[in-house]
Design an enzyme around this catalytic site. Structure first.
Site, PDB file in Angstrom:
ATOM      1  CB  THR A   1      20.894  23.949  25.998  1.00  0.00           C
ATOM      2  OG1 THR A   1      20.556  25.247  25.503  1.00  0.00           O
ATOM      3  CG2 THR A   1      20.548  22.909  24.938  1.00  0.00           C
ATOM      4  CG  ASP A   2      20.382  29.310  29.686  1.00  0.00           C
ATOM      5  OD1 ASP A   2      21.594  29.178  29.934  1.00  0.00           O
ATOM      6  OD2 ASP A   2      19.798  30.401  29.765  1.00  0.00           O
ATOM      7  CG  ASP A   3      16.187  25.808  32.913  1.00  0.00           C
ATOM      8  OD1 ASP A   3      15.988  26.003  34.113  1.00  0.00           O
ATOM      9  OD2 ASP A   3      15.653  26.482  32.014  1.00  0.00           O
TER      10      ASP A   3
END
Length: 659
Positions: free
Chosen positions: A403-405
Site C-alpha cells: 500500500t505504501d508504494d
C-alpha cells in the site's frame, strides 16, 4: 555476478527550458539566499536526471548489514555454486565492515550485534581467512564475551544447523503441517506477515528434513562454544507472557510428535508447502522480492530434490545477480531492491522542484510505472476482495504489492502528463485497491489487511524482527495524502476512519511513531503533509503540538536527526546527528503546517544548502530506513537526495511564489 545496473544520463537538465522561474516575495531572506536556493535545487535536479535509466526508472542501492552477504556465501556452499573468487570478494567486504572492537553492527554507528558477528566470523573462516589474524581474533573474543553462539538468534542457528555447526534439536519446532491449517483457524500461515509467511513455509520443509551440508574441518567453529560443543545450552529463550508460556509448552508437545514415527499428514503437508513455494516464484526468479524468503525457498526445494539446473532453481539462482553488487574487488548482496519506490519518490521530488508535468523525464518514468501496476492476485486476497491494482517495491514481486508504494506511485503519476485513458485507469484501480486494503481500525498495513495477531510475536521462533504487519501511521499518512490530492476531504468515510486512527496513535507530546523509517521525525514528517492535503486545519491543537515537538528537536546546526535506538530509548526520540533525509522530513512537516517563513525552517533550509556536496547531492552514511525496528535497519542510498529535493522545492514555492 553482474554489477548493479549502471545509471546513465538521459537528458541534461536545462533550467532555461524546464525550470519554473521564481521571484522574491516579500520576505527577509535577501537576494543572495534566493540565488543559493535556486542553485542548490538546480544542481540537485541535474544530479537526479543524470541518473535516470533509459527505461525511465531510478534505482540505487538498498544497504542493510553483514548477515545478508555472509548468508550469500552460506547459500553458495549449500547449493554447490560457490567459488573461491566470490568468497574472497565477500571476505574483503566483510572485513571492511568490521568494527574496531571486532564486532559487526546492524547499522552505521550502531553497537556490535552478536548474531551478525557470528555469521560474519563463520563466513570469513569458510572463505579461508586466517583464524589467528588480528581481525578474527578480535571477533572471536568479542563473541565469547557475549556468551558465544549459544546466545545467537534462531535464524543464525538455523544457518549453523544447515552447516553442521549447531544441533537441530536446539531450534524451535516448525512442523510443515502448519501449512495445512485452515484460514479460519486461530493460527495459520496467513496470520503472519507476508515476509514471515514467505520465510516460514520453506523453513517447515527444511526443518522436516533437517539436512546438513558440512563445512571443511578448518572452518568449524568449536572455539565459539564457551563450554564446548558437548555442553552447549540448547534451551530456547524463555518468554514470560501467557502466550509465550503456551507456545513453549506447545513446542514441547511438537517435539514429541517429531520423534514419533506416526505422522499421517507429513507427506501431504510437505507437498502442499512445495506447491505453495513454487506458485509464488516471481518472473525474475525471486520469492517475495526479499532475501530471506528467496534463500530459504531455494534451500527447501533443493532439499526436496530439485536440480539446480532445473527450471525453478536455475531461474532462482540466476535472479540473484540482480541483487548483487561487485566493485573494487568486493562483493555484497542486497536484502531487497527498490526501483518502484525510488522512481516514485524521484518523480515527486522533481515535481516539487518545479519541473513541468510534461517534462520528458517525468513522462518516461510515469509510463514505466504504469507498466508496473499489478493486475494479478496475491496473498492479500485472503482478507481483501478488491480487484488488483497496486504496485510492489521491486521490479518483480507481483504476489506482494504494498500500500505504501501504491500510494506514492499514484501521487507521482497524478502530477505527470500521461496518456489520459491509461492514467485514469491506473488511478481508478489503484484507488479501489487501496480502499479495499484499509484495516478495521482505519489504518493501512503494508502488505495485508487486518494482519494484527499480536500473540504470534510470542512463538519460540520469533526472536528476530516482526511477525505481523499491523497498520502503521506512516503508511496510512501516505494513503491519506493521496486521497487529499485526489480531492477527498473529511466527510468521506474511509478518510474519516483514517484520520481517527492517526490521531489515536499520536504520542502525548505530539509526534507520531515511524514504522518504516527512523523514527518519530519520519512518522511526523508524513502525517502533517497528509493533513494539509486533505484540508485539515493547521491551527488544530494536535497539529500545533506536533509542530512544537519538531521545533524542540532541531539541532544547533539547523538540521534534524534521530538515532535508531529511539525505537527503544524514549529520551532519544528526535535526537541524533543531523542528516539530510531527516532534516527534510521535519521541514516537509513544518512547511505543510504553515511554518515556511519561520526561523526554524529557514535554518533547516540553510543546513541543506550548506551541506550539499560538490556533485549536487548530500552525504549521508546513517541508516534512516527501517525493516524491523533495530533488528533490521536499511540505508536507502537515494533518501539523502529525494527528500531534500522535495523540501527545498516546497519551501521555494511556499516562500517565494510562482511567476
Amino acid at each position: 555476478m553482474q554489477k548493479i545496473a549502471e545509471h546513465r544520463r538521459v537528458e541534461r537538465y536545462d533550467p532555461r527550458k524546464y525550470l519554473i522561474t521564481h521571484r522574491p516575495a516579500p520576505c527577509t531572506h535577501g537576494r543572495s539566499r534566493i540565488e543559493d536556493l535556486d542553485e542548490t535545487v538546480e544542481r540537485a535536479v541535474d544530479w537526479l536526471l543524470k541518473r535516470q535509466s533509459p527505461e525511465g526508472w531510478w534505482w540505487a542501492e538498498l544497504e542493510s548489514n553483514a548477515t545478508i552477504t555472509a548468508e550469500h556465501l552460506f547459500l553458495t556452499h549449500i547449493l554447490g555454486i560457490g567459488s573461491q573468487e566470490l568468497w574472497d570478494e565477500i571476505a574483503r567486504q566483510l572485513l571492511e565492515w568490521q568494527n574496531e572492537d571486532g564486532s559487526w553492527s546492524l547499522w552505521y554507528g550502531g553497537p556490535g550485534e552478536l548474531s551478525t558477528t557470528v555469521e560474519a566470523y563463520v563466513a570469513l573462516k569458510m572463505a579461508g581467512v586466517d583464524p589467528d589474524s588480528p581481525e578474527m581474533r578480535r571477533a572471536r573474543e568479542w563473541i565469547l564475551r557475549r556468551g558465544g553462539i549459544e546466545r545467537a538468534r534462531n535464524f543464525t542457528k538455523i544457518w549453523l544447523a544447515l552447516l553442521g555447526e549447531w544441533p537441530w534439536e536446539g531450534l524451535p519446532v516448525i512442523p510443515p503441517e502448519v501449512v495445512l491449517l485452515p484460514r479460519w483457524f486461530p493460527i495459520n500461515i496467513y496470520k503472519f506477515a507476508s515476509w514471515a509467511r514467505g520465510t516460514m513455509v520453506p523453513l517447515t520443509i527444511v526443518y522436516a528434513y533437517r539436512p546438513t551440508f558440512p563445512i571443511p574441518k578448518h572452518a568449524r567453529i568449536d572455539e565459539l562454544f564457551p563450554r564446548g560443543r558437548a555442553n552447549a545450552d540448547l534451551s530456547l529463550p524463555r518468554k514470560r507472557s501467557a502466550w509465550g508460556r503456551f507456545f513453549t509448552f506447545a513446542d514441547k508437545v511438537l517435539r514429541v510428535h517429531e520423534h514419533s514415527r506416526w505422522k499421517p499428514l507429513r507427506k501431504r503437508a510437505i507437498k502442499a508447502a512445495e506447491e505453495w513455494i513454487i506458485a509464488r516464484q516471481e518472473a525474475d526468479g525471486c520469492w517475495g522480492g526479499i532475501q530471506p524468503a528467496w534463500v530459504y525457498s531455494l534451500i527447501a526445494l533443493y532439499v526436496l530434490g530439485h536440480d539446480p539446473e532445473g527450471p525453478i532453481l536455475k531461474k532462482g539462482i540466476e535472479g540473484l545477480r540482480r541483487y548483487s553488487i561487485e566493485e573494487e574487488g568486493k562483493f555484497r548482496f542486497q536484502s531487497c531492491i527498490s526501483p518502484v519506490w525510488d522512481t516514485a519518490l524521484a518523480m515527486i521530488g522533481l515535481q516539487d522542484a518545479g519541473l513541468p508535468r510534461d517534462h520528458p523525464a517525468l513522462v518516461k518514468a510515469g509510463k514505466w510505472l504504469l507498466n508496473e501496476q499489478i493486475f494479478v492476485g496475491g496473498d492479500w486476497q485472503v482478507k481483501c476482495k478488491a480487484r488488483p491494482g497496486g504496485w510492489a517495491f521491486e521490479f518483480d514481486n507481483d504476489v506482494y504489492p504494498d500500500t505504501d508504494d501504491t500510494a506514492v506511485v499514484l501521487m507521482a503519476i497524478l502530477g505527470t502528463d500521461l496518456p489520459k485513458r491509461a492514467k485514469d485507469f491506473a488511478l481508478s484501480r489503484g484507488l479501489e485497491w487501496l480502499l479495499g486494503m484499509q484495516s478495521r481500525n482505519g489504518g493501512w498495513g503494508a502488505f495485508d489487511r487486518d494482519n494484527t495477531a499480536a500473540f504470534l510475536r510470542e512463538i519460540p521462533f520469533a526472536d528476530f524482527g516482526e511477525m505481523i504487519d499491523p497498520p502503521s501511521v506512516d503508511v496510512t499518512a501516505h494513503v491519506v495524502e493521496f486521497l487529499g490530492k485526489m480531492g477527498y476531504r473529511p466527510g468521506f468515510k474511509p478518510l474519516d476512519r483514517a484520520l481517527s486512527y492517526i490521531f489515536r496513535e499520536q504520542e502525548p507530546d505530539g509526534p507520531w511513531y515511524g514504522r518504516w523509517g527512523v523514527n518519530y521525525i519520519y512518522g511526523t514528517g508524513y502525517v502533517l503533509p497528509a493533513l494539509e492535503a486533505v484540508g485539515f486545519p493547521m491551527d488544530d491543537p494536535r497539529v500545533r503540538k506536533a509542530v512544537d515537538w519538531l521545533l524542540s528537536r532541531q539541532n544547533e546546526d539547523g538540521g534534524w536527526g534521530e538515532d535508531v535506538m529511539s525505537y527503544h530509548r524514549r529520551e532519544l526520540r528526535g535526537r541524533g546527528p543531523s542528516t539530510a533525509s531527516q532534516t527534510a522530513w521535519a521541514l516537509l512537516a513544518l512547511i505543510a503546517a504553515g511554518g515556511a517563513r519561520s526561523e526554524a525552517v529557514k535554518r533547516g533550509i540553510e543546513y541543506l544548502i550548506r551541506t550539499q556536496n560538490d556533485e549536487g547531492t548530500w552525504n549521508e552514511p546513517y541508516f534512516t530506513g527501517t525493516g524491523f525496528p533495530t533488528d533490521f535497519m536499511i540505508r536507502y542510498h537515494l533518501y539523502r537526495h529525494h527528500f531534500p529535493l522535495m523540501a527545498l522545492g516546497r519551501y521555494r514555492k511556499a516562500v517565494m511564489g510562482d511567476e
